[in-house]
Design an enzyme around this catalytic site. Structure first.
Site, mmCIF file in Angstrom:
data_model
loop_
_atom_site.group_PDB
_atom_site.id
_atom_site.type_symbol
_atom_site.label_atom_id
_atom_site.label_comp_id
_atom_site.label_asym_id
_atom_site.label_seq_id
_atom_site.Cartn_x
_atom_site.Cartn_y
_atom_site.Cartn_z
ATOM 1 C CE1 TYR A 274 -3.317 -2.770 0.568
ATOM 2 C CE2 TYR A 274 -4.574 -0.838 1.195
ATOM 3 C CZ TYR A 274 -4.527 -2.160 0.815
ATOM 4 O OH TYR A 274 -5.676 -2.865 0.679
ATOM 5 C CE LYS B 297 0.100 -16.656 1.533
ATOM 6 N NZ LYS B 297 -0.364 -18.055 1.464
ATOM 7 C CG ASP C 111 -3.377 -19.315 3.054
ATOM 8 O OD1 ASP C 111 -2.648 -18.936 3.987
ATOM 9 O OD2 ASP C 111 -3.060 -20.248 2.310
ATOM 10 C CG ASP D 267 -8.124 -3.432 2.698
ATOM 11 O OD1 ASP D 267 -9.231 -3.224 3.223
ATOM 12 O OD2 ASP D 267 -7.772 -2.905 1.631
#
Ligand code: NAD
Length: 427
Positions: A151, A222, A288, A312
């Protein structure tokens, strides 16, 4: 009472006068409706909770379409200056300017004030329509890193001289060209994740969990794929937890060490005893998997700390389980300087502007977060309880009404009247 500024004390705690000046941005589209309703409830709760001894001095500042129409600017310098000077402010939703200039007013404010935490509490109020079977199991507070990650806005469009230069550099100097599958037609983005940025986010999350006696902090990442950025976030988070919070926390890293040296059963027994001692458990989950866990086992998670993009997705996915867009509050905070902007998490819903029909709960609950941040917990609790009672009585705005049986449909302003009445806050 003379209106005064909120300031940051030398001890890192806010000094909040009884009559603080708080800037507000009304917002565009449905902003005036939901802000008008929220402001009335906030004022009534403060007056009632403190017997008239405390009162917020609201000061309007301009941003978005209203600012553009009045000043020719979407985000006037005076607005940023006021948010900086008065520390705590609150805003309704803003129209995102289309085409050139500022990409997003919200992002601009976050960057200008270095609001590094996006705080999103997600909890269910009895009676709120939900798509999950046990929404009461959801009670999470999400700390989303707000200043780094993909971002950061470092992106280069396909076919530009900039992207070519970067591709050449990656190929010739970093030996990484082969990793880009279609170099001729690629756009590129950069994902900065720093130790400093990760640490201040995780520190804020752990402090919050300890202050509020919450059972765990989960680092969501992740790191299995992005080892140095997302994996760095996880490692730095664990290291910080052990280094700065010592025996107030027990981490999964410590559990793994115990497993290696003493075997799994002993490690599990130790984990249980640390939990029983009231230690804050710091653990991690891959992003995930975490999106599944929100649906499958939300009761296992309380405070969540995560990077910008994961945050987000996770914030909105978790919010959906408890009634979604009309009721989820948010805040952007720099705990070091004290700067904080509390905000509705939905947009301007322009189709419904000036209809007095939309749900003001998102903005109102962000006001509740603001009162808590100021230490005005009695007024905050009054609103929260009364909002819960109003929903339990099935007296709701159109978004909930459409999903409930035997509910009574209220206008935005009537919903505010009900909250004021149910909380006994009438003057
Ligand atoms: P939106 O959130 O404005 O609306 C989507 C739909 O959600 C609405 O049509 C409505 O059905 C529902 N909804 C939204 N708020 C509600 C409420 N309080 N009560 C009940 N239902 C509600 O999203 P959008 O249509 O994608 O965006 C419209 C504008 O808002 C765009 O300019 C966008 O950039 C901007 N936006 C601003 C913010 C912000 O300021 N924080 C956030 C998101 C979008």
């Amino acid at each position: 009472m003379t209106p005064q500024k909120i300031t940051m004390g030398a001890n890192g705690r806010l000094n909040v006068p009884d009559n603080p000046i708080i800037p507000f941005i009304e917002g565009d589209g449905i902003g005036p409706d939901v802000w008008g309703a929220s402001k009335r409830v906030l004022d009534a709760a403060v007056a009632h909770a403190y017997g008239g001894k405390r009162k917020i001095e609201w000061m309007e500042i301009l941003a978005g379409e209203k600012a553009f129409n009045q000043t020719g600017e979407w985000l006037p310098a005076a607005t940023l200056e006021a948010a900086r000077e008065y520390l705590v402010s609150i805003k309704g939703p803003l129209t995102t300017p289309v085409g050139g200039g500022i990409r997003s007013l919200n992002v601009a404010m976050r960057q200008e004030l270095d609001l590094y935490v996006c705080l999103r509490p997600v909890k269910w109020y009895k009676g709120v329509p939900s798509p999950v079977v046990h929404p009461e199991n959801v009670n999470m507070t999400i700390f989303r890193e707000n200043t780094e990650d993909i971002y950061a806005g470092i992106e280069f469009a396909q076919g530009t001289p900039e992207v070519k230069k970067l591709l050449d550099f990656l190929t010739n100097e970093m030996n990484a060209g082969k990793k880009i599958r279609f170099p001729e037609t690629s756009a590129l983005g950069i994902k900065p994740v720093s130790k400093e940025g990760s640490e201040r986010l995780v520190r804020a999350a752990i402090k919050y969990a300890l202050d509020n006696k919450m059972p765990s902090v989960t680092l969501v990442h992740k790191g299995n794929i992005m080892k140095f950025t997302e994996g760095g976030f996880k490692n730095w988070g664990y290291e910080l937890a052990e280094r700065e919070f010592g025996d107030r926390v027990y981490t999964w890293g410590q559990w793994e060490n115990a497993k290696k040296t003493q075997g799994e059963d002993a490690a599990n027994a130790r984990l249980k005893s640390e939990e029983a001692l009231g230690k804050l458990i710091v653990k991690d989950v891959i992003a995930d998997n975490f999106l599944q866990q929100i649906l499958l086992a939300p009761q296992d998670y309380s405070v969540v700390a995560t990077l910008n993009l994961n945050g987000d997705y996770i914030s909105d996915a978790a919010a959906a389980a408890v009634g979604g867009i009309g009721i989820s509050p948010g805040a952007n905070i720099n705990y070091l300087t004290g700067h904080a902007v509390f905000e509705a998490t939905h947009g301007t819903a322009p189709r419904f502007a000036n209809t007095n029909t939309m749900n003001p709960s998102s903005l109102l609950l962000s006001g509740v977060m603001m009162l808590e941040y100021m230490g005005w917990n009695e007024a905050a609790a009054l609103i929260e309880e009364s909002l819960a009672t109003t929903i339990k009585r099935k007296r709701v705005t159109i978004d909930f009404y459409n999903l409930m049986h035997d509910a009574t449909l209220l206008k935005t302003s009537e919903f505010a009247d009900d909250i004021i009445r149910n909380g006994g806050m009438m003057s």
